[in-house]
Design an enzyme around this catalytic site. Structure first.
Site, PDB file in Angstrom:
ATOM      1  N   GLY A 163      30.781  34.122 -33.462  1.00 21.35           N
ATOM      2  CA  GLY A 163      31.563  33.169 -32.695  1.00 21.35           C
ATOM      3  C   GLY A 163      31.182  31.717 -32.906  1.00 21.35           C
ATOM      4  N   GLY A 164      30.426  31.416 -33.964  1.00 24.36           N
ATOM      5  CA  GLY A 164      30.075  30.026 -34.226  1.00 24.36           C
ATOM      6  C   GLY A 164      28.917  29.506 -33.405  1.00 24.36           C
ATOM      7  N   TYR A 196      27.587  23.767 -47.131  1.00 25.23           N
ATOM      8  CA  TYR A 196      28.701  23.473 -46.239  1.00 25.23           C
ATOM      9  C   TYR A 196      29.898  22.966 -47.036  1.00 25.23           C
ATOM     10  CZ  TYR A 196      31.310  21.447 -42.353  1.00 25.23           C
ATOM     11  OH  TYR A 196      32.282  21.131 -41.437  1.00 25.23           O
ATOM     12  N   ILE A 197      31.007  23.680 -46.904  1.00 27.45           N
ATOM     13  CA  ILE A 197      32.248  23.277 -47.568  1.00 27.45           C
ATOM     14  C   ILE A 197      32.983  22.328 -46.633  1.00 27.45           C
ATOM     15  CG2 ILE A 197      34.417  24.080 -48.565  1.00 27.45           C
ATOM     16  CD1 ILE A 197      33.003  26.815 -48.990  1.00 27.45           C
ATOM     17  N   LYS A 231      36.904  28.712 -31.756  1.00 28.09           N
ATOM     18  CA  LYS A 231      38.334  28.781 -32.031  1.00 28.09           C
ATOM     19  C   LYS A 231      39.139  28.419 -30.783  1.00 28.09           C
ATOM     20  CE  LYS A 231      37.360  32.579 -35.215  1.00 28.09           C
ATOM     21  NZ  LYS A 231      37.430  34.040 -35.400  1.00 28.09           N
ATOM     22  N   GLU A 283      31.314  36.465 -43.018  1.00 27.65           N
ATOM     23  CA  GLU A 283      30.693  37.542 -42.247  1.00 27.65           C
ATOM     24  C   GLU A 283      31.724  38.619 -41.938  1.00 27.65           C
ATOM     25  OE1 GLU A 283      29.605  36.425 -38.198  1.00 27.65           O
ATOM     26  OE2 GLU A 283      30.946  34.697 -38.323  1.00 27.65           O
ATOM     27  N   ASN A 285      32.844  40.870 -38.612  1.00 27.35           N
ATOM     28  CA  ASN A 285      32.705  41.060 -37.173  1.00 27.35           C
ATOM     29  C   ASN A 285      33.044  42.503 -36.830  1.00 27.35           C
ATOM     30  OD1 ASN A 285      31.900  38.474 -36.188  1.00 27.35           O
ATOM     31  ND2 ASN A 285      33.924  37.726 -36.722  1.00 27.35           N
ATOM     32  N   ARG A 287      33.991  44.541 -34.432  1.00 32.15           N
ATOM     33  CA  ARG A 287      34.555  44.722 -33.085  1.00 32.15           C
ATOM     34  C   ARG A 287      35.997  44.265 -33.074  1.00 32.15           C
ATOM     35  NH1 ARG A 287      34.604  39.336 -31.845  1.00 32.15           N
ATOM     36  NH2 ARG A 287      32.870  38.079 -32.611  1.00 32.15           N
TER      37      ARG A 287
END
Length: 469
Positions: A163-164, A196-197, A231, A283, A285, A287
């Protein structure tokens, strides 16, 4: 099929699971904290059991109490939803060890993809593109050397979690030293680096896998509208992708899932580098995602029912060629936060709430008028999901829905969503992950230049980033 499922969660995702179970003629058990005795998910479930005090550590994270409730209430399975224990491999293992079914990936898969550095190492042999990264970091000087090797700018990420949460960007060594002074001294979390893009779009792919090795994808979601890596608004499909790009990222997601022997549903996340239109793995996730509803809208596939069927042993009854996408869907996450006051949480009693409705509008919520947004948990009030014939159509429907939404008693992020939808760059699809910072400046009070921040200001900034993610 299961007879009775315990839902190890609360709020709108618990309500969502209850509705799916009702359609499958499965009884549900709601767990709740002392603060949630009157919560909507408790009212809707067939059975209920209190598992502890208001604090999440005493209730929704209380593994012993949850397992005891499942046994006492004769549950066949446990659905963890998202958040809380949904990515806890040890808990999933405990569930299966007492003879219940875990509705999600196998514990060993959760353990594998839960640590981002382990996941990267596991997936790298498959040839899936990845941004250059480092091994886990253990001291400051090692981190400085690793950052130079990866190449600035770098993004510092916690090895565990999603989730950042807790991510920080350093543009040079001075930035990095300033961040590390705080992180090493205060948070004591294991981190690693990725290059980092700077101009990218966040693209994630929904995967579905049964217990027999079959894996398909249900298309992509565009998740680039973020604040501090949280988000805010998602849509499907992404207008940044050509059909060739869509097929390419879908195939990459399936390949990543197969490389870790994935089962049930999950999401494979990528960054799309706008400088070369290449996808880089981020990544997996393991779930259900908050934004699953927009995939359901464009595919017509109920993801929660699919989760339950797969966990019960059903094979996939659809193939990749059976998946067809229709229209465009947008989701706005409505949180009890004050965007005019640096997004401070706004818990409190909901005195009045009018839900948006009408054609092609879905309103997923775990609260109603008379209930409260508790200060102990995340601040989401609802998700508004709309489905239009085109993206322009979906934007108009969402604007109507936001205008219809009325709530009294707490502040919300509705004003921010309205501003996003009016922005010419958003409307034309000219967005990236820095959209909020660059276009909606009045809502982004975080200084851009870390060099000019005091240690106290940096600590406040990073702490806020961790909370709001």
């Amino acid at each position: 099929m299961f007879k009775r499922i315990l839902i190890a969660n609360r709020g709108e995702i618990a309500v969502r699971i209850i509705r799916a179970c009702q359609e499958l003629d499965i009884e549900t058990i709601a767990i709740y904290s002392e603060a949630d005795a009157n919560a909507l998910h408790v009212q809707l479930a067939d059975h209920k059991v209190c598992v502890g005090g208001a604090d999440a550590s005493d209730s929704y994270l209380n593994k012993t109490a949850i397992l005891r409730a499942a046994i006492d209430m004769d549950a066949d399975a446990i659905h963890p939803g998202y958040g809380f224990l949904s990515e806890d491999a040890d808990f999933a293992e405990q569930v299966t060890s007492i003879g219940l079914t875990w509705i999600g990936p196998m514990p060993e898969t959760i353990r594998l993809v839960g640590d981002k550095d382990v996941a990267r190492a596991s997936i790298a042999p498959s040839g899936i593109p990845m941004a250059k990264g480092s091994d886990p970091l253990y001291d400051k000087e090692e981190a400085i050397e690793a950052a130079a090797e990866v190449g600035y700018p770098v993004i510092l990420k916690p090895v565990a979690g999603g989730g950042g949460k807790g991510m920080c960007v350093a543009h040079d060594e001075k930035d990095l030293r300033n961040i590390l002074d705080y992180l090493v001294d205060v948070t004591k979390t294991k981190y690693y680096f990725e290059h980092y893009i700077e101009r990218s779009r966040h693209i994630e792919v929904q995967i579905v896998a049964d217990n027999y090795g079959e894996v398909i994808h249900l298309g992509e979601r565009e998740c680039s509208i973020q604040r501090r890596n949280q988000k805010l608004l998602e849509e499907s499909p992404s207008i940044a992708l050509t059909q060739d790009m869509r097929e390419r990222v879908g195939n990459l997601a399936v390949k990543a899932a197969k490389s870790v022997h994935y089962s049930n549903i999950g999401t494979v996340e990528f960054l799309l580098d706008l400088s070369n239109n290449e996808f880089y793995f981020m990544e997996i996730n393991p779930r259900i995602q908050v934004e699953h509803g927009i995939t359901e809208a464009v595919t017509g596939i109920d993801l929660v029912r699919t989760q339950i069927r797969i966990a019960s042993g059903d094979p996939l009854d659809i193939a990749q060629d059976d998946i067809h996408f229709k229209g465009h869907a947008i989701e706005c996450r409505i949180n009890a936060e004050d965007p005019e006051n640096n997004f401070m949480p706004s818990p409190g009693q909901i005195h009045f709430m009018h839900e948006p409705s009408g054609p092609r509008v879905r309103f997923d919520s775990g609260v109603t008028a008379g209930l409260a947004i508790e200060p102990y948990y995340e601040s989401m009030i609802a998700k508004i999901i709309v489905h239009g014939r085109t993206r322009g159509d979906a934007i108009k429907i969402m604007q109507r829905a936001l205008n219809e939404f009325r709530i009294d008693g707490v502040k919300t992020t509705v004003s921010l969503h309205k501003k996003i939808l009016k922005d010419i760059c958003f409307r034309t699809g000219n967005i990236d992950t820095q959209f909020i910072k660059n276009r909606i400046r009045s809502y982004e009070q975080e200084p851009k230049n870390l060099k000019d921040m005091s240690k106290e200001e940096l600590a406040n900034s990073i702490s806020a980033s961790m909370y709001y993610a």
